[in-house]
Scaffold this motif. Structure first.
Motif, PDB file in Angstrom:
ATOM      1  N   VAL A  50      30.909 -43.741 -64.988  1.00  0.00           N
ATOM      2  CA  VAL A  50      29.643 -44.185 -63.001  1.00  0.00           C
ATOM      3  C   VAL A  50      29.846 -45.598 -62.806  1.00  0.00           C
ATOM      4  N   LYS A  75      28.330 -35.291 -57.555  1.00  0.00           N
ATOM      5  CA  LYS A  75      28.140 -35.658 -58.453  1.00  0.00           C
ATOM      6  C   LYS A  75      26.593 -36.144 -58.738  1.00  0.00           C
ATOM      7  N   GLU A  76      26.292 -37.288 -57.959  1.00  0.00           N
ATOM      8  CA  GLU A  76      25.159 -37.515 -57.811  1.00  0.00           C
ATOM      9  C   GLU A  76      24.322 -36.477 -56.395  1.00  0.00           C
ATOM     10  N   ARG A  79      23.392 -33.820 -58.966  1.00  0.00           N
ATOM     11  CA  ARG A  79      22.133 -34.227 -59.965  1.00  0.00           C
ATOM     12  C   ARG A  79      21.269 -34.803 -58.896  1.00  0.00           C
ATOM     13  N   ASP A 119      18.928 -44.702 -53.629  1.00  0.00           N
ATOM     14  CA  ASP A 119      19.786 -44.008 -54.945  1.00  0.00           C
ATOM     15  C   ASP A 119      20.917 -45.023 -54.667  1.00  0.00           C
ATOM     16  N   GLU A 121      23.656 -45.268 -56.166  1.00  0.00           N
ATOM     17  CA  GLU A 121      25.430 -44.102 -56.276  1.00  0.00           C
ATOM     18  C   GLU A 121      25.599 -44.200 -54.704  1.00  0.00           C
TER      19      GLU A 121
END
Ligand SMILES: CCCCCCCCCCCCCCCCCC(=O)SCCNC(=O)CCNC(=O)[C@H](O)C(C)(C)COP(=O)(O)OP(=O)(O)OC[C@H]1O[C@@H](n2cnc3c(N)ncnc32)[C@H](O)[C@@H]1OP(=O)(O)O
Ligand SMILES: O=C(O)CCC(=O)C(=O)O
Length: 336
Positions: A50, A75-76, A79, A119, A121
């Protein structure tokens, strides 16, 4: 696999001392411990990928760009959907047809992440130079990211999870300016990026070309039998015979559009989720307007109601809800 990652022939990579140490650490772990220790031993690697993804400036022409986009943003999303990370101010929205169901969980229950600006990311999307270079043509050099969404359009085929084809995955035809108490419209632009191939089957964007030359129309909830998602207002009257263009896009393709452009998206007739990420940008030289007594009063009241309910912010104005969420991505924050 070597070909896929653009290696020509066998790579002439020789192990250095550091690499030998690293590999022998894992080999010992596998030989001498229970498998769980190996899994735990790999955790720093998970973080490293990451970090590398965030640190490397990978342009769309780079062979690893698709891999990176696929692995980082998605992926984020997973999550966040599994509540493994909590992002301040972020709304996790379910489709109206499953909002009350306890049987759909995790990412399958999420139709949209609204306001991901806290966030790091996901917000990196809004700061990508490849995007900002086009945005700047509309906004000028002072750029605010005003509104952020990751849309996970659910299947709407009437199969198992979502009941008998309620068509709630559709997004009614609308103009984004309806939601914005700031002007001028020509200094606002949306960037919408396909996170996978989008086509008519999974509900691509549909636009009415030229409609951005018109004025802001009255919006309200469409009368759809299967129900309509919260705040999915639609234009009340538009010529049904106006030409339409379906924006079929490859993964990573991005469309930029004006806030008066009438657009929406169709139902997702596949079994997969259709993901896209978007940001509405505005020049920080824009100014707020009072929408009381205008066609925007209905959405202003809904947003204020939500701000009270979700954030306990009872004295917040419609304009404040935008000023609080907006983030500067380039230049100076002059007036917004
Ligand atoms: C200080 C900062 C303030 C920030 C304010 C943030 C404002 C957001 C503004 C959005 C601006 C959008 C601009 C967009 C421009 C592009 C066009 C769009 O995307 S346009 C689209 C933009 N629109 C949005 O993005 C909407 C933003 N999202 C939301 O408003 C919330 O996710 C929510 C209220 C729909 C659900 O909150 P959630 O915590 O999950 O749920 P609860 O457990 O609390 O249940 C409450 C009640 O709601 C029911 N229900 C649940 N889901 C839905 C549904 N999908 N549909 C209908 N109803 C739903 C549920 O069954 C329950 O009913 P009941 O038992 O009381 O009868
Ligand atoms: O992604 C979609 O399905 C529609 C999104 C949209 O209409 C918008 O961002 O204004």
């Amino acid at each position: 696999m070597l070909q896929k990652y653009c290696f020509k022939g066998a790579p002439p990579i020789q192990q250095t001392l550091a690499m030998r140490k690293y590999l022998s650490f894992y080999r010992n772990l596998m030989d001498s411990e229970e498998p769980i220790y190996f899994a735990v031993g790999l955790l720093p690697c998970y973080r490293l990928w990451v970090w590398l993804g965030n640190t490397l400036n990978t342009p769309p022409t780079n062979a690893y760009y698709t891999w990176k986009v696929e692995n980082m943003g998605k992926k984020e999303f997973e999550r966040i959907s599994k509540r493994e990370v909590k992002v301040p101010g972020l709304l996790i929205m379910k489709d109206v047809s499953i909002a009350k169901s306890e049987f759909v969980e995790g990412e399958k229950a999420v139709t949209k992440l609204q306001d991901y600006q806290e966030d790091p990311e996901l917000f990196r999307y809004c700061t990508l130079p490849q995007i900002l270079k086009y945005v700047e043509c509309f906004t000028g050099p002072n750029i605010m990211a005003m509104h952020t969404m990751l849309i996970n359009k659910p299947p709407d085929t009437g199969v198992d999870l979502f009941g008998p084809g309620k068509k709630t995955s559709r997004h009614p035809m609308h103009q984004d300016l309806h939601y914005f108490p700031f002007r001028p419209a020509d200094r606002i632009v949306c960037a919408w990026t396909a996170m996978e191939k989008v086509h008519r089957g999974n509900g691509c964007l549909v636009v009415l070309p030229g409609s951005h030359h018109g004025t802001l129309q009255e919006h309200d909830y469409p009368e759809w039998e299967g129900g309509v998602n919260k705040m999915y207002h639609g234009v009340r009257n538009y010529a049904p015979d106006h030409p339409r263009v379906h924006l079929e896009m490859e993964k990573g393709d991005t469309v930029f559009f004006h806030p008066l452009l009438i657009h929406g998206s169709g139902m997702n007739q596949t079994k997969g989720f259709r993901k896209a990420i978007s940001c509405h940008y505005a020049s920080s030289d824009c100014y707020y307007i009072d929408v009381n007594g205008t066609t925007q009063e209905n959405i202003s009241n809904e947003v204020k109601e939500l701000a009270v309910k979700k954030y306990g912010a009872d004295s917040v104005s419609f304009q404040d809800t935008w000023a609080l969420r907006g983030r500067l991505v380039q230049g100076e924050r002059t007036s917004m």
